[in-house]
Design a protein around this motif. Structure first.
Motif, short mmCIF file in Angstrom:
data_model
loop_
_atom_site.label_atom_id
_atom_site.label_comp_id
_atom_site.label_asym_id
_atom_site.label_seq_id
_atom_site.Cartn_x
_atom_site.Cartn_y
_atom_site.Cartn_z
N ASP A 125 -8.04 9.89 -13.01
CA ASP A 125 -6.59 9.97 -13.14
C ASP A 125 -6.08 11.16 -12.34
OD1 ASP A 125 -6.42 7.77 -14.78
OD2 ASP A 125 -6.45 8.93 -16.65
N GLY A 126 -5.02 10.94 -11.56
CA GLY A 126 -4.48 11.99 -10.72
C GLY A 126 -4.81 11.80 -9.26
N SER A 127 -5.76 10.88 -8.97
CA SER A 127 -6.07 10.58 -7.58
C SER A 127 -4.93 9.79 -6.95
CB SER A 127 -7.38 9.80 -7.48
OG SER A 127 -8.46 10.56 -7.98
N ILE A 128 -4.87 9.80 -5.62
CA ILE A 128 -3.76 9.17 -4.90
C ILE A 128 -3.79 7.65 -5.09
CG2 ILE A 128 -2.80 8.73 -2.60
CD1 ILE A 128 -3.83 11.48 -1.78
N GLU A 129 -2.64 7.09 -5.43
CA GLU A 129 -2.50 5.65 -5.59
C GLU A 129 -1.80 5.06 -4.38
OE1 GLU A 129 -0.51 4.91 -9.24
OE2 GLU A 129 -2.19 5.55 -10.50
N PHE A 130 -2.07 3.79 -4.09
CA PHE A 130 -1.45 3.12 -2.96
C PHE A 130 -1.42 1.62 -3.23
CE2 PHE A 130 -5.95 3.41 -2.31
CZ PHE A 130 -6.31 2.16 -1.81
N LYS A 131 -0.62 0.91 -2.44
CA LYS A 131 -0.49 -0.53 -2.63
C LYS A 131 -1.44 -1.27 -1.70
CE LYS A 131 3.52 -2.20 -3.59
NZ LYS A 131 4.92 -2.69 -3.53
N LEU A 132 -2.22 -2.18 -2.28
CA LEU A 132 -3.14 -3.00 -1.51
C LEU A 132 -2.40 -4.16 -0.85
CD1 LEU A 132 -6.00 -3.13 -4.17
CD2 LEU A 132 -6.11 -1.96 -1.97
N GLY A 133 -3.07 -4.83 0.08
CA GLY A 133 -2.44 -5.93 0.79
C GLY A 133 -2.03 -7.07 -0.12
N ASN A 134 -2.70 -7.22 -1.27
CA ASN A 134 -2.35 -8.28 -2.22
C ASN A 134 -1.27 -7.86 -3.22
OD1 ASN A 134 -3.73 -6.53 -3.87
ND2 ASN A 134 -5.46 -7.91 -4.24
N GLY A 135 -0.73 -6.66 -3.00
CA GLY A 135 0.34 -6.18 -3.86
C GLY A 135 -0.12 -5.36 -5.04
N LYS A 136 -1.43 -5.37 -5.33
CA LYS A 136 -1.96 -4.59 -6.44
C LYS A 136 -2.05 -3.12 -6.08
CE LYS A 136 -4.65 -8.35 -8.50
NZ LYS A 136 -6.01 -8.81 -8.95
N ILE A 137 -2.17 -2.26 -7.09
CA ILE A 137 -2.27 -0.82 -6.87
C ILE A 137 -3.74 -0.41 -6.79
CG2 ILE A 137 -1.75 1.46 -7.81
CD1 ILE A 137 0.67 -0.07 -6.78
N GLY A 138 -4.07 0.28 -5.73
CA GLY A 138 -5.41 0.82 -5.57
C GLY A 138 -5.42 2.32 -5.80
N VAL A 139 -6.58 2.85 -6.11
CA VAL A 139 -6.73 4.30 -6.34
C VAL A 139 -7.79 4.83 -5.37
CG1 VAL A 139 -7.30 6.10 -8.00
CG2 VAL A 139 -6.15 4.02 -8.77
N SER A 140 -7.43 5.84 -4.62
CA SER A 140 -8.38 6.42 -3.66
C SER A 140 -9.39 7.30 -4.40
CB SER A 140 -7.63 7.26 -2.63
OG SER A 140 -7.10 8.43 -3.24
N ARG A 141 -10.44 7.68 -3.70
CA ARG A 141 -11.35 8.67 -4.24
C ARG A 141 -11.11 9.95 -3.46
NH1 ARG A 141 -15.75 5.80 -4.19
NH2 ARG A 141 -16.92 6.86 -2.55
N ASP A 142 -10.74 11.01 -4.16
CA ASP A 142 -10.31 12.27 -3.56
C ASP A 142 -11.31 13.39 -3.82
OD1 ASP A 142 -7.99 11.02 -2.69
OD2 ASP A 142 -6.84 11.62 -4.47
N LEU A 143 -11.12 14.50 -3.13
CA LEU A 143 -11.97 15.68 -3.33
C LEU A 143 -11.33 16.62 -4.34
CD1 LEU A 143 -13.18 16.48 0.30
CD2 LEU A 143 -14.30 15.12 -1.49
N TYR A 144 -12.15 17.09 -5.29
CA TYR A 144 -11.70 17.97 -6.36
C TYR A 144 -12.51 19.27 -6.34
CZ TYR A 144 -8.98 14.17 -8.43
OH TYR A 144 -8.06 13.18 -8.67
N PHE A 145 -11.93 20.30 -6.95
CA PHE A 145 -12.53 21.64 -6.94
C PHE A 145 -12.50 22.22 -8.35
CE2 PHE A 145 -11.79 26.25 -6.79
CZ PHE A 145 -12.87 26.68 -6.02
N ALA A 146 -13.58 22.95 -8.71
CA ALA A 146 -13.61 23.65 -10.00
C ALA A 146 -14.50 24.88 -9.86
CB ALA A 146 -14.13 22.74 -11.11
N THR A 147 -14.22 25.90 -10.67
CA THR A 147 -15.04 27.11 -10.69
C THR A 147 -15.79 27.22 -12.01
OG1 THR A 147 -13.17 28.41 -11.53
CG2 THR A 147 -13.48 28.35 -9.14
#
Length: 426
Positions: A125-147
């Motif tokens: 949750d919180g990763s970038i969302e976008f619209k797929l060619g079929n109209g559905k919502i896709g979620v990208s896989r992003d880079l995260y950081f923690a200490t």
């Protein structure tokens, strides 16, 4: 975050800065590259780390004692981050890093220094969302950081849009203030390329696709840098390899130019897939991931260099890996394996004679160090003689603390200064 991104000394960062300029804008040819003449042994990593499931996306702590990776276990619908600790018998079974894992895919960790911080890929949750060619919502896989603070992982933060996009970002590797990572369009792994972003003046610069000889029209993933910052390793399925994904390297030359991409050869690369070539702290050995056959699972393998072939080539070699008990010339048992390989080498090369020289660190009385170093060199000779090598093939000497590699006192410098040198006598 600036203080958390500098993982090596300024010479390292300078080299990577040169690399950034040349690799992004140069456009070198990838043709004409030959295999790298790797000599040594490759085998599954020792211990209990490998399972019947995937172990992939490895990252080694700076001291070489902790290995991070990701796996999808039978009791989970998603991939999770794991780590294993090195023991005297190999590597312990992996432990899930529950503080960092989510109810989604968590992958390709990069551990900073000795678990000071971590960067990893996730579609939580919180990763970038976008619209797929079929109209559905896709979620990208992003880079995260923690200490890591007081033994616990702090809040996980997604890196900004200069790094993360609606595409997939994974396989991070931080070198100084430069972040290498893999990016490809959602669902199109075959279009993977390696990108680089600089952290400067408190913010990340827009990531740039690296040019040839790294990226091609084929897939390139998982860039890593050698410990001496002279080579960039990565995986590619470009033509001319041994199977699917092969590990390649490019040399960073002193004049700022770069070699063509070189395949690491059939010792490392197989008819299957290989990726994530990760050097040990001494830069001589390495770990990497291998998929033996399609439909199987990745395991972690270990490359052990042939120290004695290096001796034969360069006529001299200095090893930190021969250990003695503190303040003593008694050889520790964990050094027997490397000395036994020397025995085999000497049996195969009966005309070679060696000078064995001991060195200590800068601690203690210089005269005591001199005597200790001479006794340690003699102890190595005695071990070899007991294994059947003629005593007439050796001379010994000790320099104590008079010839340090580094004129400093610190755990890392002490380790490098405590060494045994072998020189072929003409």
């Amino acid at each position: 975050m600036a203080s958390d991104t500098h993982t090596q000394s300024s010479p390292f960062s300078k080299t990577v800065s040169i690399l950034f300029c040349y690799f992004v804008f140069a456009g070198f040819s990838v043709s004409g590259a030959e295999d790298s003449p790797m000599k040594g042994k490759v085998a599954p990593i020792k211990g209990e780390i490998n399972t019947s499931l995937n172990e992939f996306g490895i990252s080694l702590s700076e001291d070489g004692n902790t290995l991070y990776y990701y796996s999808k276990r039978k009791n989970s619908n998603y991939s999770d981050l794991y780590k294993s600790v090195k023991t005297k018998d190999g590597w312990a079974a992996g432990e899930e890093i529950s503080e960092l894992n989510s109810q989604f895919d968590d992958q390709s960790p990069f551990v900073i220094e000795n678990e000071k911080a971590i960067i990893f890929s996730s579609n939580r949750d919180g990763s970038i969302e976008f619209k797929l060619g079929n109209g559905k919502i896709g979620v990208s896989r992003d880079l995260y950081f923690a200490t890591l603070k007081d033994g616990s992982w702090d809040k996980v933060t997604r890196l900004p849009q200069e790094v993360n996009t609606p595409a997939i970002e994974e396989n991070p590797f931080l070198a100084g203030s430069y972040l290498f990572f893999t990016r490809y369009p959602f669902g199109k792994v075959a279009e993977s390329d390696i990108y680089i972003s600089e952290y400067k003046n408190g913010s990340w610069k827009k990531a740039i696709r690296m040019e040839s000889p790294v990226n091609t029209e084929y897939a390139e993933i998982a860039a890593t840098l050698s410990r001496d910052s002279k080579y960039l390793y990565f995986s590619s399925n470009r033509p001319g390899g041994y199977g699917g994904l092969d590990i390649y390297k490019v040399e960073i030359k002193e004049d700022g130019t770069f070699s063509a991409a070189v395949n690491l050869g059939p010792l490392i690369n197989s008819p299957g897939d290989e990726a994530f070539y990760t050097e040990t702290p001494d830069g001589k050995n390495a770990y990497f991931c291998r998929l033996v056959k399609e439909g199987g699972n990745y395991d972690i393998y270990e490359f052990s260099a042939s120290e004695w072939e290096e001796l034969k080539k360069n006529k001299k070699i200095s090893l930190e890996s021969i250990h003695f008990r503190t303040g003593s010339f008694e050889i520790e048992e964990k050094s027997f394996e490397i000395l036994d390989r020397l025995v085999s080498f000497l049996n195969e090369n009966p005309s070679i004679k060696l000078k064995i020289t001991g060195h200590t660190d800068l601690h203690g009385d210089p005269s005591d160090n001199l005597e200790l170093s001479r006794n340690r060199a003699a102890a190595v000779k005695d071990y070899l003689v007991k294994k059947g090598i003629s005593s007439g093939r050796f001379t010994t000497d000790g320099k104590g603390s008079k010839e340090p590699i580094y004129p400093e006192k610190s755990p890392e410098m002490d380790r490098k200064n405590r060494r045994t040198e072998f020189q072929i006598l003409e």
